[in-house]
Design an enzyme around this catalytic site. Sequence first.
Site, short mmCIF file in Angstrom:
data_model
loop_
_atom_site.label_atom_id
_atom_site.label_comp_id
_atom_site.label_asym_id
_atom_site.label_seq_id
_atom_site.Cartn_x
_atom_site.Cartn_y
_atom_site.Cartn_z
CG ASN A 93 -2.05 -1.18 0.97
OD1 ASN A 93 -2.75 -1.20 -0.17
ND2 ASN A 93 -2.06 -1.94 1.95
NE ARG A 125 -6.45 4.96 -1.33
CZ ARG A 125 -6.64 3.76 -0.76
NH1 ARG A 125 -7.49 3.88 0.37
NH2 ARG A 125 -5.93 2.78 -1.00
CG ASN A 158 6.94 1.46 5.83
OD1 ASN A 158 6.57 0.80 6.55
ND2 ASN A 158 6.60 2.81 5.72
CD GLU A 177 10.39 -2.28 12.21
OE1 GLU A 177 11.26 -2.36 13.25
OE2 GLU A 177 9.33 -2.41 12.34
CG HIS A 203 6.80 1.45 10.88
ND1 HIS A 203 6.35 0.59 10.08
CD2 HIS A 203 7.72 0.64 11.74
CE1 HIS A 203 6.48 -0.53 10.27
NE2 HIS A 203 7.50 -0.74 11.42
NE ARG A 245 -2.37 4.29 12.20
CZ ARG A 245 -1.92 3.82 10.99
NH1 ARG A 245 -0.84 3.78 10.60
NH2 ARG A 245 -2.81 3.45 10.30
O1 CA2 Z 1 3.41 4.04 9.58
C1 CA2 Z 1 4.04 3.16 8.57
O2 CA2 Z 1 4.68 3.45 7.63
C2 CA2 Z 1 3.24 1.63 8.25
O3 CA2 Z 1 4.27 0.96 8.00
C3 CA2 Z 1 2.20 2.02 7.29
C4 CA2 Z 1 1.60 0.70 7.13
C5 CA2 Z 1 0.64 0.39 8.43
O4 CA2 Z 1 0.07 -0.78 8.13
C6 CA2 Z 1 1.72 0.04 9.45
O5 CA2 Z 1 0.79 -0.32 10.57
C7 CA2 Z 1 2.50 1.47 9.50
C8 CA2 Z 1 0.46 1.02 6.03
C9 CA2 Z 1 0.96 1.45 4.59
C10 CA2 Z 1 -0.44 2.21 4.09
O6 CA2 Z 1 0.34 3.25 3.23
C11 CA2 Z 1 -0.77 4.12 2.50
C12 CA2 Z 1 -0.17 5.35 2.14
C13 CA2 Z 1 -1.15 6.21 1.65
C14 CA2 Z 1 -2.55 5.96 1.46
C15 CA2 Z 1 -3.06 4.72 2.05
C16 CA2 Z 1 -2.35 3.80 2.52
#
Ligand code: CA2
Length: 146
Positions: free
Chosen positions: A12, A19, A75, A99, A101, A108
């Site tokens: 994602n 988004r 990430n 790593e 984030h 969260r």
């Molecule tokens: O905070 C982070 O970088 C995460 O690795 C992002 C992941 C999430 O599942 C982790 O818990 C924390 C999600 C990535 C989703 O990225 C998006 C970016 C833009 C719009 C929608 C989703």
Amino acid sequence: MTKKILLINGPNLNLLGMREPETYGSQTLADVEALCRSHAEAKGMMLDCFQSNHEGVLVDTIQQSRGVYSHIVMNPGAYTHTSIAIRDAIIGVEAKVYEVHISNVYEREEFRHHSYISDIAIGTVVGKGIPGYLQAIDFIAEMAEG
Ligand code: CA2
């Protein structure tokens, strides 16, 4: 020897800038990759970029980093919280993994509080937004060789 970094973004993160800007900022993945590449190059290192939404492809990519990259900035996205396969792949390569984030996972949902990566990483940054990637690159630049 020149440090060679592979920047890996997981599921994602190809949607960056499109988004949820309140959580992940307004820069696109291409913006982030260009920023990281020029930041690494300014510090005398080289950096390649990779993104996938697929766990097995991420495992393949980590395995293929063997003998090519000295460091990985990763990430792992949601796989952070679920993937023993990615953990095992990291353990199996000599490249050292930092790593990243973007969001503060500890503020969260509880399911984001556990990482399968943190205890085997050389460092972890959370909640610093896109500058967190640059912090990882700085750490690698300052690390002793070997
Ligand atoms: O905070 C982070 O970088 C995460 O690795 C992002 C992941 C999430 O599942 C982790 O818990 C924390 C999600 C990535 C989703 O990225 C998006 C970016 C833009 C719009 C929608 C989703």
